[in-house]
Design an enzyme around this catalytic site. Sequence first.
Site, PDB file in Angstrom:
ATOM      1  CG  ASP A  31      -2.122   1.080   1.097  1.00 57.88           C
ATOM      2  OD1 ASP A  31      -3.268   0.531   0.974  1.00 57.88           O
ATOM      3  OD2 ASP A  31      -1.868   2.289   1.048  1.00 57.88           O
ATOM      4  CG  ASN A  86     -12.092  -0.210   3.814  1.00 58.63           C
ATOM      5  OD1 ASN A  86     -12.413  -0.518   5.021  1.00 58.63           O
ATOM      6  ND2 ASN A  86     -11.157   0.165   3.551  1.00 58.63           N
ATOM      7  CB  VAL A  95      -9.332   2.092  -5.135  1.00 57.09           C
ATOM      8  CG1 VAL A  95      -9.160   1.662  -6.674  1.00 57.09           C
ATOM      9  CG2 VAL A  95      -8.270   2.896  -4.814  1.00 57.09           C
ATOM     10  CG  HIS A  99      -8.697  -3.082  -2.688  1.00 58.19           C
ATOM     11  ND1 HIS A  99      -9.577  -2.389  -3.168  1.00 58.19           N
ATOM     12  CD2 HIS A  99      -8.452  -2.279  -1.342  1.00 58.19           C
ATOM     13  CE1 HIS A  99     -10.096  -0.942  -2.574  1.00 58.19           C
ATOM     14  NE2 HIS A  99      -9.124  -1.055  -1.485  1.00 58.19           N
ATOM     15  CB  ILE A 100      -8.243  -8.581   0.929  1.00 53.63           C
ATOM     16  CG1 ILE A 100      -9.498  -9.234   0.513  1.00 53.63           C
ATOM     17  CG2 ILE A 100      -8.166  -8.737   2.271  1.00 53.63           C
ATOM     18  CD1 ILE A 100      -9.374 -10.781   0.277  1.00 53.63           C
ATOM     19  CG  HIS A 101      -6.887  -2.640   2.879  1.00 51.75           C
ATOM     20  ND1 HIS A 101      -5.970  -1.518   2.873  1.00 51.75           N
ATOM     21  CD2 HIS A 101      -8.217  -2.251   2.488  1.00 51.75           C
ATOM     22  CE1 HIS A 101      -6.847  -0.873   2.321  1.00 51.75           C
ATOM     23  NE2 HIS A 101      -8.199  -1.088   1.957  1.00 51.75           N
TER      24      HIS A 101
HETATM   25  P1  5GP Z   1      -9.632   1.478   0.077  1.00 54.24           P
HETATM   26  O1  5GP Z   1      -9.712   2.881   0.569  1.00 54.24           O
HETATM   27  O2  5GP Z   1     -10.463   1.488  -1.351  1.00 54.24           O
HETATM   28  O3  5GP Z   1     -10.117   0.478   0.996  1.00 54.24           O
HETATM   29  O4  5GP Z   1      -8.153   1.234  -0.217  1.00 54.24           O
HETATM   30  C1  5GP Z   1      -7.458   1.746  -1.421  1.00 54.24           C
HETATM   31  C2  5GP Z   1      -6.203   1.669  -0.959  1.00 54.24           C
HETATM   32  O5  5GP Z   1      -5.161   1.882  -2.018  1.00 54.24           O
HETATM   33  C3  5GP Z   1      -5.606   2.784   0.130  1.00 54.24           C
HETATM   34  O6  5GP Z   1      -5.034   2.010   1.275  1.00 54.24           O
HETATM   35  C4  5GP Z   1      -4.635   3.541  -0.760  1.00 54.24           C
HETATM   36  O7  5GP Z   1      -3.473   3.955   0.103  1.00 54.24           O
HETATM   37  C5  5GP Z   1      -4.080   2.554  -1.734  1.00 54.24           C
HETATM   38  N1  5GP Z   1      -3.615   3.157  -3.015  1.00 54.24           N
HETATM   39  C6  5GP Z   1      -4.222   4.265  -3.384  1.00 54.24           C
HETATM   40  N2  5GP Z   1      -3.434   4.519  -4.568  1.00 54.24           N
HETATM   41  C7  5GP Z   1      -2.548   3.814  -4.798  1.00 54.24           C
HETATM   42  C8  5GP Z   1      -1.320   3.685  -5.611  1.00 54.24           C
HETATM   43  O8  5GP Z   1      -0.995   4.499  -6.687  1.00 54.24           O
HETATM   44  N3  5GP Z   1      -0.230   2.514  -5.461  1.00 54.24           N
HETATM   45  C9  5GP Z   1      -0.328   1.955  -4.131  1.00 54.24           C
HETATM   46  N4  5GP Z   1       0.589   0.999  -4.064  1.00 54.24           N
HETATM   47  N5  5GP Z   1      -1.516   1.930  -3.262  1.00 54.24           N
HETATM   48  C10 5GP Z   1      -2.529   2.842  -3.508  1.00 54.24           C
END
Ligand code: 5GP
Length: 113
Positions: A31, A86, A95, A99-101
């Site tokens: 991330d 999320n 995004v 995706h899974i964190h």
């Molecule tokens: P969400 O908020 O949708 O659950 O998670 C999206 C994640 O994608 C966030 O934790 C954010 O930091 C990560 N993220 C957004 N843009 C990029 C990117 O360009 N590269 C990487 N490696 N992570 C990203």
Amino acid sequence: MSDKTIFEKIIDRTVPAEILLENEYAIVIKDINPQAPIHVLIIPKHRILRISEVKESESSIISNLFLTAAQFAKENNISDFRLVINNGAQAGETVPHLHIHLLSGRPMGWPPG
Ligand code: 5GP
């Protein structure tokens, strides 16, 4: 479906990212804004907007995501970790590509913020 997300651009290699693991169905990347010492994203190559939109026909993709998370943890000797999805803006989704964190490396509070 709308324009490519940042994750599709990473999958296509048009945007750089550190890809830690890849298989037929998914990639694992660091991330860009880590919330724990270990914070990676397990991302399906096939775009599903979010878990609430998943179709029955996509169940093999979902099972692969969890298997990939477990494989990543095992290969990196990570025994304690948290998986987070999320779903929707109020839950923290930024995004619109499922995706899974995977977070690890520090004690985790409960309930999550
Ligand atoms: P969400 O908020 O949708 O659950 O998670 C999206 C994640 O994608 C966030 O934790 C954010 O930091 C990560 N993220 C957004 N843009 C990029 C990117 O360009 N590269 C990487 N490696 N992570 C990203």
